[in-house]
Design an enzyme around this catalytic site. Structure first.
Site, PDB file in Angstrom:
ATOM      1  N   GLU A 198       0.807  -1.234   0.000  1.00  0.00           N
ATOM      2  CA  GLU A 198       0.000   0.000   0.000  1.00  0.00           C
ATOM      3  C   GLU A 198       0.828   1.266   0.000  1.00  0.00           C
ATOM      4  O   GLU A 198       0.539   2.207  -0.737  1.00  0.00           O
ATOM      5  CB  GLU A 198      -0.951   0.022   1.214  1.00  0.00           C
ATOM      6  CG  GLU A 198      -2.159  -0.881   1.090  1.00  0.00           C
ATOM      7  CD  GLU A 198      -1.888  -2.313   1.520  1.00  0.00           C
ATOM      8  OE1 GLU A 198      -0.766  -2.584   2.000  1.00  0.00           O
ATOM      9  OE2 GLU A 198      -2.795  -3.157   1.385  1.00  0.00           O
ATOM     10  N   HIS A 267     -10.020  -4.484  10.973  1.00  0.00           N
ATOM     11  CA  HIS A 267     -10.676  -4.344   9.664  1.00  0.00           C
ATOM     12  C   HIS A 267     -11.989  -3.574   9.754  1.00  0.00           C
ATOM     13  O   HIS A 267     -12.811  -3.667   8.870  1.00  0.00           O
ATOM     14  CB  HIS A 267     -10.963  -5.729   9.053  1.00  0.00           C
ATOM     15  CG  HIS A 267      -9.747  -6.437   8.557  1.00  0.00           C
ATOM     16  ND1 HIS A 267      -8.751  -6.872   9.384  1.00  0.00           N
ATOM     17  CD2 HIS A 267      -9.360  -6.773   7.307  1.00  0.00           C
ATOM     18  CE1 HIS A 267      -7.805  -7.465   8.671  1.00  0.00           C
ATOM     19  NE2 HIS A 267      -8.150  -7.414   7.416  1.00  0.00           N
TER      20      HIS A 267
END
Lengths: 465, 338
Positions: A198, A267
């Site tokens: 990322e 998450h």
């Protein structure tokens, strides 16, 4: 004319120091880079180097002198061809005024914008979203997932500079199938699978945006974008300002944000407040499929970095979407999703789901709630919120993120500053609970806002039970 | 000829000064390096006078790296670096007045005074900053190369970084993707031996930094970064490699900075003798100067004339940087979003 060698400041905070030792004597020839003297500060001993070449004509401040003010002439340097007589008449003088003050430009005397000016703005009108879809426009049922895909595809057809990159966006067709079909239509040059990296691909996206492309960077979830937040904030958001407007980073960072279902603390976080804190970013969080489509198209065309927060649960939900060739929704404008007179509910994204359900139930009890969908979190359309609050005199906010420094906190603060006299009750924030998201089904439910909590909050500000 | 680098391997050749030199090119090397040296000395001086605030990282000692490398690319190629960036801007042909005025935080600076030493850009000169976060310029530079390839240009990117940068994770994320996607980028590692106050030995398990691309099949090479001829020769070959579509290339430039990390660096981590020895034995500007005199390319007087010209440019820049007004208060709230 001899050159004055001045007592240097060796740090931004140094105002005076000790001239400890001279490394040269009068009559010595020096060239640039030669060490002339050592000075001591409370932090360190450091060297003063010659910048020009010449002959040391006169030492004005002797070694071992304490408290020599910055910018005091400490020696005179003779240029080529000058002799010692040139230094006559010079003597150690007081330090001249700091150059900053000396050269203070007129601009400095112009009044700086006072804090109060920033806060008290002209009263703006509420935004009327009804014009976004012309009357009589054909509507189709479409999921948020399909709407997002269509938005990207339409923009990619229209602009060769637009491309999508991210983990599993191409061959896998998107981890949540949002990019489904794009590889087939646009090919691997424009729909690019990245490694799990990322920080790296966010930075590559920003670099490509600096260089003239229009990247759409998909994060599998915004939880993973924390690996990349430096590139989003430091590189994408700040560069326009730091370059005096010369550079821009027209890039969209998009992906699911907030809680899905039973995926645990790492998450399930909402980042709306985090990104909305940052000047230079546009932050969008759509609820309906039509808004998702229209806002994403606007985001891709926008010359600024846009953080586009989606929601995994909403991906599969279906809404009416207008059948129009080029349907866009303006960034920075809220929408009155349901009109009402008694109380204002302000929310965005998944929070709208609780808010609209609550409004429905409240209506059955005779309380007409006006539900405002912010749609864009930054810049925030406070005009629309304030216009509603001036009408209803009561407001609650609803979001899945944590309470402290949340989006609701900001709204409450602004209402207090700008519509204090209109309030008949304190603003109440309904938010996610102040805990990492638990895994257990019952605890997760408790950690998230609920329709009941929204109803309770409305009853509290309307003093009904 | 492409450098002798295999897909997995790396070559380690210290390049030597060539026997023949191009007079015009050498004059440019000398002049460009001298401009950076004098500019930085002056910046250090006016920092001492309080005209420059905050952090100010000088490039003195490293001039051969950027001057040699810039001589190998075209104006359409892109350049990006980290925070020790004044030399890169001058070598890209940016106006010394605009750079100095940015250092003094004035309206006439490249970023209207809003960026400062570490944050300057020039779209016109294809200089993409000036980045204050160590490591950030590497994915950004890789992104510039991505765009160059995506747009079908034949341009390349020079992505400069320091020996401190190479321990950041995003550097390797970039190496990986650059090789995976064959991006046209030369990674120039300026190894000046110290990341702030920490020596390469104390920070890097693998101190041969040109080998840092091995895991990604990015070839690398070590170069004497104090020798502008060696830099240019290695640079030309790396640029050719990259431009021909073979993917990224790493050059490790062994160099040295004479000054502290920033202005307020007491330099306790290295001895004065070490610095003096480097200066005396391998100063990049002196080396070219000696070469020019020995080969009788220039006389002492002709070189003095160049010195005078350079000094005048720097003096003019300082004057501009002092006379240019501070940005108007209205500038506070502009250039945030478009």
């Amino acid at each position: 004319m001899p050159t004055e060698i001045l007592m240097p400041a060796l740090s931004p905070t140094m105002t005076e120091g000790k001239l400890a030792r001279w490394m040269v004597s009068e009559g010595d020839t020096v060239s640039s880079g030669d060490v002339l003297a050592e000075i001591e500060t409370d932090k360190a001993t450091m060297e003063v180097e010659a910048v020009d070449e010449g002959v040391v004509g006169k030492i004005l401040i002797q070694a071992d002198t304490d408290n020599v003010a910055v910018n005091t002439p400490i020696a005179l340097l003779l240029e080529e061809g000058e002799d010692a007589s040139a230094v006559e008449g010079f003597s150690a003088s007081a330090a001249p005024a700091a150059p900053q003050t000396e050269s203070a430009p007129e601009a400095a005397s112009a009044p700086a914008p006072a804090a109060a000016e920033v806060i008290i703005e002209a009263r703006g009108d509420a935004y009327d979203a009804s014009g976004e879809i012309p009357a009589g426009t054909e509507m189709v049922k479409m999921s948020v997932r399909e709407a997002l895909r269509d938005a990207m595809a339409e923009e990619m057809r229209g602009d060769e500079r637009v491309f999508v990159m991210g983990e599993e966006v191409a061959e896998y067709q998107g981890a949540y199938k949002v990019t489904q079909g794009l590889l087939d239509e646009f090919g691997a040059r424009r729909v690019i699978d990245t490694p799990i990296t990322e920080h790296g691909f966010a930075g590559i996206g920003v670099g490509a945006a600096f260089h003239g492309l229009r990247p759409i960077v998909e994060f599998m979830t915004f939880n993973f974008a924390m690996q990349a937040i430096d590139q989003i904030v430091n590189s994408a958001a700040k560069t326009r300002y730091m370059s005096g407007g010369q550079m821009e980073s027209p890039i969209v960072f998009r992906g699911p944000n907030g809680a899905a279902s039973r995926v645990g603390a790492q998450h399930s976080q909402c980042y709306a407040a985090w990104y909305a804190h940052v000047p230079g970013l546009i932050v969008v969080a759509p609820y309906s499929a039509a808004d998702a489509k229209g806002l994403l198209k606007s985001a891709i065309r926008n010359p600024n970095p846009v953080v586009f927060l989606e929601n995994e649960i909403l991906y599969g939900q279906t809404f009416d979407v207008p059948v129009l060739d080029d349907f866009t929704v303006p960034l920075g404008k809220a929408k009155v999703a349901r009109p009402g007179e008694d109380v204002t509910i302000v929310s965005f994204g998944m929070g709208m789901s609780y808010s609209l359900q609550a409004a429905e139930k409240l209506a059955e009890e005779g309380i007409q709630a006006e539900v405002i969908d912010l749609r864009t979190i930054r810049p925030m359309d406070m005009d629309t919120v304030l216009a509603s609050v001036r009408k209803t005199n009561r407001c609650i906010t609803v979001e899945e993120g944590w309470p402290q420094h949340g989006v609701g906190s900001e709204i409450a603060a602004q209402i207090m500053e700008k519509a204090f006299d209109y309030l008949d009750a304190p603003v109440i924030r309904v938010s996610g609970k102040d805990v990492p998201m638990p895994y257990a089904a019952n605890l997760e439910k408790l950690a998230l806002p609920s329709v009941k909590e929204v109803i309770d909050a409305v009853k509290s500000v309307t003093y009904t039970s | 000829m492409a450098p002798k680098a295999t897909t997995t391997g790396t070559t380690t050749r210290k390049r030597r000064t060539p026997a023949k030199i191009d007079k015009e090119q050498v004059q440019k090397y000398y002049r460009d390096m001298l401009l950076i040296r004098r500019f930085e000395e002056k910046a250090g001086q006016i920092y001492g006078m309080g005209l420059i605030g905050g952090f100010c990282h000088l490039y003195i000692g490293q001039e051969a790296v950027v001057v040699g490398m810039q001589s190998t690319i075209t104006p359409d190629d892109a350049v990006i670096t980290s925070y020790r960036d004044h030399g890169h801007m001058l070598a890209c042909g940016m106006d010394p007045k605009g750079v100095m005025a940015e250092l003094t935080g004035r309206e006439g600076g490249y970023s209207k005074g809003k960026g400062g030493s570490m944050h300057m850009f020039s779209k016109e000169k294809n200089f993409y900053g000036g980045h204050g976060i160590v490591g950030a310029c590497v994915p950004l530079g890789t992104g510039l190369a991505f765009s160059q390839k995506y747009q079908g240009t034949n341009n390349i990117t020079l992505c400069y970084m320091g020996d401190g940068t190479v321990n950041q994770g995003q550097v390797y994320e970039s190496f990986n993707m650059a090789e995976l996607w064959n991006l046209p980028v030369v990674y120039v590692i300026e190894n000046n031996e110290y990341a702030m106050g920490t020596s390469v030995k104390r920070a890097s398990a693998q101190t041969e930094l040109y080998r840092r691309g091995e895991s990604f099949n990015v070839p690398g090479e070590q170069v004497d970064g104090m020798d502008v001829f060696a830099v240019a020769e290695a640079g030309r070959k790396a640029v050719e490699w990259v431009r021909s579509g073979k993917g990224p290339y790493i050059l490790e430039m062994k160099t040295y900075r004479y000054r502290g990390h920033s202005m307020s660096d007491p330099a306790k981590y290295r001895s004065k003798e070490e610095v003096n020895k480097k200066r005396a034995e391998s100063d990049p500007i002196e080396r070219v100067r000696e070469r020019l005199l020995n080969d009788k390319v220039y006389t002492e007087d002709e070189l003095k004339e160049i010195d005078r010209e350079v000094k005048a440019i720097v003096a003019e820049a300082v004057e501009f940087a002092q006379e240019s007004p501070e940005p108007h208060p209205d500038e506070l709230m502009t250039d945030i979003v478009a």
